[in-house]
Scaffold this active site. Structure first.
Site, PDB file in Angstrom:
ATOM      1  N   TYR A 132      65.162 137.035 -44.343  1.00 13.94           N
ATOM      2  CA  TYR A 132      65.206 137.682 -42.903  1.00 13.94           C
ATOM      3  C   TYR A 132      66.159 138.723 -42.776  1.00 13.94           C
ATOM      4  CZ  TYR A 132      61.346 135.040 -40.814  1.00 13.94           C
ATOM      5  OH  TYR A 132      60.085 134.624 -40.866  1.00 13.94           O
ATOM      6  N   GLU A 139      65.390 147.542 -43.240  1.00 12.06           N
ATOM      7  CA  GLU A 139      64.379 148.246 -42.207  1.00 12.06           C
ATOM      8  C   GLU A 139      65.598 149.083 -41.454  1.00 12.06           C
ATOM      9  OE1 GLU A 139      62.260 145.280 -39.968  1.00 12.06           O
ATOM     10  OE2 GLU A 139      61.752 144.410 -41.598  1.00 12.06           O
TER      11      GLU A 139
END
Length: 210
Positions: A132, A139
């Site tokens: 994660y 991102e």
């Protein structure tokens, strides 16, 4: 469903072996990534709302944000700003997404078959601890890399005056998207940590009782 993400994994490995470098591997999996990630919108709805209400212990809002952010990254950033497609940060989130989805869909499949190996359950509720943050870092770094090109080109921006009397600055919008990660990512992360404690501790207690 996990076989779709295996296509991306195999594509990355084959491209790396052919090139001998991990740079610019995005082009080797661009088309399947767009197809699979866009299709995830419908898949997520079916999984959470229809078929697996008791098997998917996820927050619908947090999961929706996760899926929408991936579609946004795929189309509105990576596809739209060609200059960022060679960034290593793109590979960072693609690898994180791919491993996460292979594990997640394997978890769902074996759960439906009522034969869930402990290794897959453990991977589902453990590897996210690394994957994660890895995905989110990729991102955010990709959005950040896109900012100068968006500002220079005026991509998707609408300036006044116009007949609709409406303006939109995509550059500012991307900054707001980055800021939105601050409250939302910790919620998703700690939700998964809570699920990990609950699911794995229950499994350990069940093993001891046997």
């Amino acid at each position: 469903l996990s076989s779709r993400w295996l296509v991306i994994a195999v594509g990355l490995v084959r491209a790396y072996l052919a090139k001998g470098s991990y740079h610019s591997l995005y082009y080797s999996i661009e088309k399947p990534l767009k197809f699979f990630q866009t299709g995830a919108l419908l898949e997520e709805y079916l999984l959470i709302a229809k078929y697996l209400p008791g098997i998917v212990p996820s927050s619908v809002v947090l999961t929706a944000f996760q899926v929408m952010s991936r579609v946004f990254l795929t189309w509105a950033v990576t596809h739209s700003v060609k200059e960022v497609q060679t960034e290593d940060s793109v590979l960072l989130f693609v690898v994180a997404w791919t491993i996460t989805e292979i594990i997640r869909y394997s978890f769902y499949t074996f759960s439906l078959l009522n034969h869930l190996p402990y290794l897959i359950k453990w991977a589902r509720y453990t590897l996210f601890i690394v994957l994660y943050p890895m995905g989110v870092s990729g991102e955010l770094l990709t959005i950040y890399a896109a900012l100068p090109f968006v500002r220079q080109s005026g991509l998707y921006s609408i300036s006044l005056p116009n007949k609709y009397n409406f303006s939109f600055d995509y550059y500012t919008f991307l900054i707001l998207v980055m800021i939105s990660y601050i409250p939302i990512f910790p919620q998703l992360y700690f939700h998964m940590l809570h699920q990990r404690r609950k699911v794995l501790s229950h499994t350990e207690e069940h093993k001891k009782s046997e």
